[in-house]
Design a protein around this motif. Structure first.
Motif, PDB file in Angstrom:
ATOM      1  N   ALA C  14       0.617  -1.474   0.007  1.00  0.00           N
ATOM      2  CA  ALA C  14       0.155  -0.590  -0.133  1.00  0.00           C
ATOM      3  C   ALA C  14       0.792   1.210  -0.493  1.00  0.00           C
ATOM      4  O   ALA C  14       1.844   1.482   0.676  1.00  0.00           O
ATOM      5  N   PRO C  15       0.763   1.851  -1.203  1.00  0.00           N
ATOM      6  CA  PRO C  15       1.319   3.165  -0.880  1.00  0.00           C
ATOM      7  C   PRO C  15       0.355   4.328   0.297  1.00  0.00           C
ATOM      8  O   PRO C  15      -0.423   4.060   0.894  1.00  0.00           O
ATOM      9  N   THR C  16       0.691   5.603   0.794  1.00  0.00           N
ATOM     10  CA  THR C  16       0.145   5.985   1.852  1.00  0.00           C
ATOM     11  C   THR C  16      -0.440   7.886   1.369  1.00  0.00           C
ATOM     12  O   THR C  16       0.668   7.793   0.622  1.00  0.00           O
ATOM     13  N   PRO C  17      -1.318   7.591   1.172  1.00  0.00           N
ATOM     14  CA  PRO C  17      -2.206   8.785   0.226  1.00  0.00           C
ATOM     15  C   PRO C  17      -2.071   9.639   1.343  1.00  0.00           C
ATOM     16  O   PRO C  17      -2.118  10.103   1.855  1.00  0.00           O
ATOM     17  N   PHE C  18      -1.585  11.093   0.575  1.00  0.00           N
ATOM     18  CA  PHE C  18      -1.223  11.947   1.180  1.00  0.00           C
ATOM     19  C   PHE C  18      -2.464  13.128   0.557  1.00  0.00           C
ATOM     20  O   PHE C  18      -2.677  13.103  -1.352  1.00  0.00           O
ATOM     21  N   ASN C  19      -2.391  14.490   1.213  1.00  0.00           N
ATOM     22  CA  ASN C  19      -3.457  15.412  -0.176  1.00  0.00           C
ATOM     23  C   ASN C  19      -2.257  16.839   0.105  1.00  0.00           C
ATOM     24  O   ASN C  19      -0.892  16.061   0.113  1.00  0.00           O
ATOM     25  N   PRO C  20      -2.638  17.291  -0.961  1.00  0.00           N
ATOM     26  CA  PRO C  20      -1.688  17.958  -1.463  1.00  0.00           C
ATOM     27  C   PRO C  20      -0.930  18.742  -0.820  1.00  0.00           C
ATOM     28  O   PRO C  20       0.373  19.475  -0.511  1.00  0.00           O
ATOM     29  N   ASP C  21      -1.674  18.967   0.527  1.00  0.00           N
ATOM     30  CA  ASP C  21      -0.975  20.124   1.319  1.00  0.00           C
ATOM     31  C   ASP C  21       0.268  19.458   2.063  1.00  0.00           C
ATOM     32  O   ASP C  21       1.244  19.632   3.571  1.00  0.00           O
ATOM     33  N   GLY C  22       0.074  17.829   2.266  1.00  0.00           N
ATOM     34  CA  GLY C  22       1.509  17.040   2.428  1.00  0.00           C
ATOM     35  C   GLY C  22       0.348  16.121   4.042  1.00  0.00           C
ATOM     36  O   GLY C  22       1.015  14.817   4.485  1.00  0.00           O
ATOM     37  N   SER C  23      -0.915  16.405   4.220  1.00  0.00           N
ATOM     38  CA  SER C  23      -1.531  15.606   5.401  1.00  0.00           C
ATOM     39  C   SER C  23      -1.741  14.336   4.981  1.00  0.00           C
ATOM     40  O   SER C  23      -1.364  13.985   3.810  1.00  0.00           O
ATOM     41  N   GLY C  51       6.098   2.648   0.451  1.00  0.00           N
ATOM     42  CA  GLY C  51       4.136   3.281   1.500  1.00  0.00           C
ATOM     43  C   GLY C  51       5.266   4.526   1.967  1.00  0.00           C
ATOM     44  O   GLY C  51       4.698   5.176   2.780  1.00  0.00           O
ATOM     45  N   GLU C  52       6.164   5.155   2.098  1.00  0.00           N
ATOM     46  CA  GLU C  52       7.340   6.639   2.595  1.00  0.00           C
ATOM     47  C   GLU C  52       7.506   6.574   3.500  1.00  0.00           C
ATOM     48  O   GLU C  52       6.842   7.604   4.255  1.00  0.00           O
ATOM     49  N   ALA C  53       7.191   5.072   4.247  1.00  0.00           N
ATOM     50  CA  ALA C  53       7.199   5.119   6.159  1.00  0.00           C
ATOM     51  C   ALA C  53       8.274   5.823   6.544  1.00  0.00           C
ATOM     52  O   ALA C  53       7.960   6.455   7.617  1.00  0.00           O
ATOM     53  N   PRO C  54       9.197   6.279   5.989  1.00  0.00           N
ATOM     54  CA  PRO C  54      10.385   6.952   6.774  1.00  0.00           C
ATOM     55  C   PRO C  54       9.474   8.384   6.978  1.00  0.00           C
ATOM     56  O   PRO C  54      10.202   9.358   7.940  1.00  0.00           O
ATOM     57  N   LYS C  55       8.748   8.942   6.165  1.00  0.00           N
ATOM     58  CA  LYS C  55       8.090  10.386   6.234  1.00  0.00           C
ATOM     59  C   LYS C  55       6.930  10.388   6.924  1.00  0.00           C
ATOM     60  O   LYS C  55       6.612  11.351   7.247  1.00  0.00           O
ATOM     61  N   LEU C  56       6.432   9.406   7.781  1.00  0.00           N
ATOM     62  CA  LEU C  56       5.712   9.773   8.491  1.00  0.00           C
ATOM     63  C   LEU C  56       6.059   9.890   9.716  1.00  0.00           C
ATOM     64  O   LEU C  56       7.291   9.074  10.731  1.00  0.00           O
ATOM     65  N   GLU C  57       4.774  10.601  10.778  1.00  0.00           N
ATOM     66  CA  GLU C  57       5.750  10.509  12.270  1.00  0.00           C
ATOM     67  C   GLU C  57       5.107   9.200  12.988  1.00  0.00           C
ATOM     68  O   GLU C  57       4.097   8.300  12.264  1.00  0.00           O
ATOM     69  N   PRO C  58       5.494   8.664  13.717  1.00  0.00           N
ATOM     70  CA  PRO C  58       4.649   7.585  14.476  1.00  0.00           C
ATOM     71  C   PRO C  58       3.238   6.976  14.948  1.00  0.00           C
ATOM     72  O   PRO C  58       2.654   5.943  14.143  1.00  0.00           O
ATOM     73  N   GLU C  59       2.750   8.345  14.602  1.00  0.00           N
ATOM     74  CA  GLU C  59       1.200   8.114  14.867  1.00  0.00           C
ATOM     75  C   GLU C  59       0.504   7.503  13.865  1.00  0.00           C
ATOM     76  O   GLU C  59      -0.638   7.060  13.416  1.00  0.00           O
ATOM     77  N   GLU C  60       0.736   8.481  12.567  1.00  0.00           N
ATOM     78  CA  GLU C  60       0.740   8.432  11.423  1.00  0.00           C
ATOM     79  C   GLU C  60       0.866   6.945  10.697  1.00  0.00           C
ATOM     80  O   GLU C  60       0.098   6.708  10.497  1.00  0.00           O
ATOM     81  N   SER C  61       2.068   6.070  11.429  1.00  0.00           N
ATOM     82  CA  SER C  61       2.817   4.822  10.444  1.00  0.00           C
ATOM     83  C   SER C  61       1.350   3.888  11.523  1.00  0.00           C
ATOM     84  O   SER C  61       0.614   2.859  11.048  1.00  0.00           O
TER      85      SER C  61
END
Lengths: 310, 310, 310, 310
Positions: C14-23, C51-61
């Protein structure tokens, strides 16, 4: 003389002396081998990584081997034959053995990764050059990016009776020597000679761990000869005293890339070769580096003088 | 205290002391920072490569930073914040600055190759952590496989006003210091602090080339402090005499992989930390290596005694 | 549901879906997992390399894992827990298992070279996370630079009962699957699931060699599901016909670096996620690349239409 | 004929045909070059990475060049001259030019990292072989580990007037072609020929991005010729239709390591060479791989037949 598993002592890695115009300086080459012979070296290695071998024309490479054979008495000459393909390796290996070399040294290509790839490579190399040529494993991960475990080295040695020596240049490497000598003690590995490189930076302890000596190009091979002799005679403190006096310079010369220029500059300072020239592409010493080497050389000379006075 | 371009002297790389059961030994951590403070260190670096940072839980990392801040007077604390992603880097950087750290150190990821990739990475990192946090470039090709030319380092410094220091750990590296200081002299590069690593193996000459001091973890940081002080005072021969006496041990401790165990063993021998334990996975010293370190330690002690007697 | 050696079919990465603002775009994340569930995926993998995991905050993961667990029925969720240190790996692994994940995936650090280093690393990782957590070996030399022979993979599996799956992503890799299944046939290796990556580029033959399915993020996982189903049903020609129709696009998406942007763009085109945004640092598609993907998408649609008409 | 910046179309990378006993099969070599000539190739490349060049004796290498010159009409022959040292590179380059070759191809050594190291290497190589020999830059990061940015390639081209071609084999590489052609459009780069490798895997789009054709060894160079011709004629859909029919096989042949065996097997199947033998060390096809290639070959033949019937 053929290289055997009994090889011991110091085998300097010979640089190739050039004239400032880039041609090989054959007079200096002769003097260099005479120097190595006279100080009690037990053999010599030519066409190694620090011998600028890839910059030489085939006839120049052959010429160097001939000079070494002629000038080093009956001592064994080791010739670096690493090549991108087995055709060139075989051809050079057979040629230099015919000229009187004692054995060849083979480094693994830098793209090898797994244990099987490494042992497989040496099996193919031996098949290519023939099982009658004594060969040396070059274990030099820092430059070659190939990591050989003690078990891999053991397998190469056990599978290939023509393997007579390990050129040990892992870093750190002391435990590897102990492990290999432990294999020998427990009967799982036959004896081969272990000579150490890395510019001599750990020679003091390598001897104590079971190495038979050094194969490296430090500009004071006479000191290496003495350290190995002292260690074999059990004179530990004296060996370390002598070694430590040289350590500032050993360390300076051992810098990758810059080291060859330091080495040639020192050999020139010592009157062994006529010019410090490297064939292109080379990395000459800066004025600052030259002054630093001079400073270390002077400090060493004063220490020597003091030691002799004592 | 915030880290600035005027930073100078010695910033030891602090190891993380563990109890034999693997828990953090906070008492030893306090004593370690007190020791660094008392010997005249100018700051300290925590959570570096040799600080076993990836083995720590987040709260342990934070705990270490707090102890360093508490024990080192107002001296600047540098915190390693290298991470596989910018989220974790940002989060740790902001947190430790709030706790009183003076700046952060950022190493490039090992897959960077081209000049543009490297400068681009630092631009992104600064955007991630914020332009208000003083940061240190970690230039350590031997371990990180990333090669930064002087021109690349200059571009990072010039493009990012929050860059205040280069942790210089290229090898060989003396010419790089001269080139960077030359850039400064010709006006193409603003001044930043340059502190050197590599276990101190070239500190004698690094100071002479224009470095401001050392950032490394050698177990005798007091000697590093003295060498930097002597060099600044223009007492060249004395600096080298002191340095050379330590060189056999510096060289031994600087072995990659094995070095941390040597360092902790020596710090324990010196009474600074209570145990040489590493958290798993660690590489403990063999009995032979321990005896070798003891031998070098004794030789150093005798030299010291002789020097004091003279 | 716990991951077992019987796992089979398709586990999309699964990729991680982001909004255009990065959230993080949680609505799209929900829709994505629902999509995977509805098309007959057998599980899903989150926090993988793509899944761009290293770009995620722990709570996002953690949030992503929760959504996957909530939306995928009782199907097993695999969570990538590779980390520079065992502390973080353990902590994430235990946390996600508590949340209902089925197992974790562990990639080797890029500096491992020898067979012993690799098997040693997995032993330490299992000790760190605990032997009760089912884990997947990620074998991906192209990106990780770590080369595992079949014998090394066998040793990891045999030494660690909690290993339940190989994520197979060697290249070339068909012989490796045959060798591993041969080990199983000769009794030297217990059965584990083998799911294949590499963007699906060899899925047609991987199934025929003994793989159990695919674990990859190609934007048409429904096609992957069909190919695996057809192959299991022995409909070889039909499987290849379907696969070959997608191959121009599979190949395009499988480009390293650029692939994630293609994947997200296609998932957006298909209405699964709302935006193709990547969190910084990202590599967006150029206008030309976008037009090329559009062109291949249109050609695929026409082929599909023709196939349905036939 | 000398190679110029106007070179365009298809230059097959010629494999070296061997007899099962390991000797060069000169009859097949002649037939191979006649085949390349007859299908409308615009030149040929010998002694490339896939030509098993390092396994050849010097006289065999020379023999191959002579055959190529004799059989390819007046078309330009490109000769791979990459070597560990400039002495061997110069010697081979000058020799083959005397024999009628059109130019030489030079790959960077695998240890280059920084932009300056790469441009410096090409400057030294040109100085070594002479500025009168047209040369090709080989940009192949996947195999060579050397990453050249478009700006670096531009500098090599602008600094060295004898550079006439880029062998483009980056991956992903489409944007690189666009960037280089953009440099040309904005006047910062003179025109050179760009031929693409990677087994042809992206040839469909590479032509559209501004490449002049292909330099690769796919076993159906006749198809490559047709695709380039169709693209130049603006028949985009037809070009893609033809290309896509071959893609399953292109992809199969493009597997690193295994690809040469597939290529030779297919050329044998097509009656171009007599044996698929590789000189040791080689990697022969397994029975399963052979059957897979047969299967893809049959599917391609049926598609062809259907296309002709339509």
């Amino acid at each position: 003389m053929p290289l055997t598993v009994e090889a011991s002592g110091v085998f300097p890695i010979a640089p190739t002396p050039f004239n400032p115009d880039g041609s090989v300086d054959w007079t200096s080459a002769d003097r260099l081998f005479e120097f190595y012979h006279s100080i009690g070296s037990d053999g010599v290695t030519v066409l190694g990584i620090m011998g600028e071998a890839p910059k030489l024309e085939p006839e120049e490479s052959i010429g160097l081997v001939k000079r070494a054979v002629a000038k080093m008495g009956a001592k064994p000459i080791i010739v670096g034959v690493s090549a991108p393909g087995f055709a060139a390796m075989r051809s050079l290996a057979r040629q230099v053995m015919d000229l009187g070399a004692g054995g060849v040294m083979i480094a693994p290509p830098t793209n090898l990764r797994t244990d099987d790839q490494i042992t497989g490579y040496y099996a193919q190399a031996v098949e290519a050059i023939g099982t009658d040529i004594p060969f040396v494993i070059q274990d030099y991960p820092l430059t070659l990016s190939v990591v050989m475990t003690p078990a891999v080295i053991r397998k190469i040695i056990q599978d290939n009776p023509s393997c007579v020596m390990l050129k040990h240049e892992d870093w750190p490497g002391l435990e590897k020597i102990s492990t290999l000598r432990g294999f020998e003690a427990d009967g799982s590995l036959r004896h081969v000679s272990i000579l150490c490189g890395n510019g001599g930076l750990f020679l003091d302890f390598e001897c104590e761990r079971g190495a038979d000596g050094a194969m490296t190009g430090y500009a004071f091979p006479d000191m290496l000869v003495d350290v190995v002799r002292l260690q074999k005679a059990g004179k530990r403190d004296q060996a370390h005293d002598l070694f430590d006096a040289h350590l500032p310079l050993i360390r300076y010369e051992q810098q990758p890339g810059a080291g060859l220029a330091v080495r040639k500059y020192l050999l020139k300072k010592r009157g062994v070769i006529a010019s410090e020239a490297q064939r292109k592409p080379g990395a000459p010493l800066s004025a600052k580096a030259r002054a630093e080497v001079d400073y270390l050389f002077d400090r060493l000379s004063k220490l020597d003088a003091r030691a002799k006075a004592a």
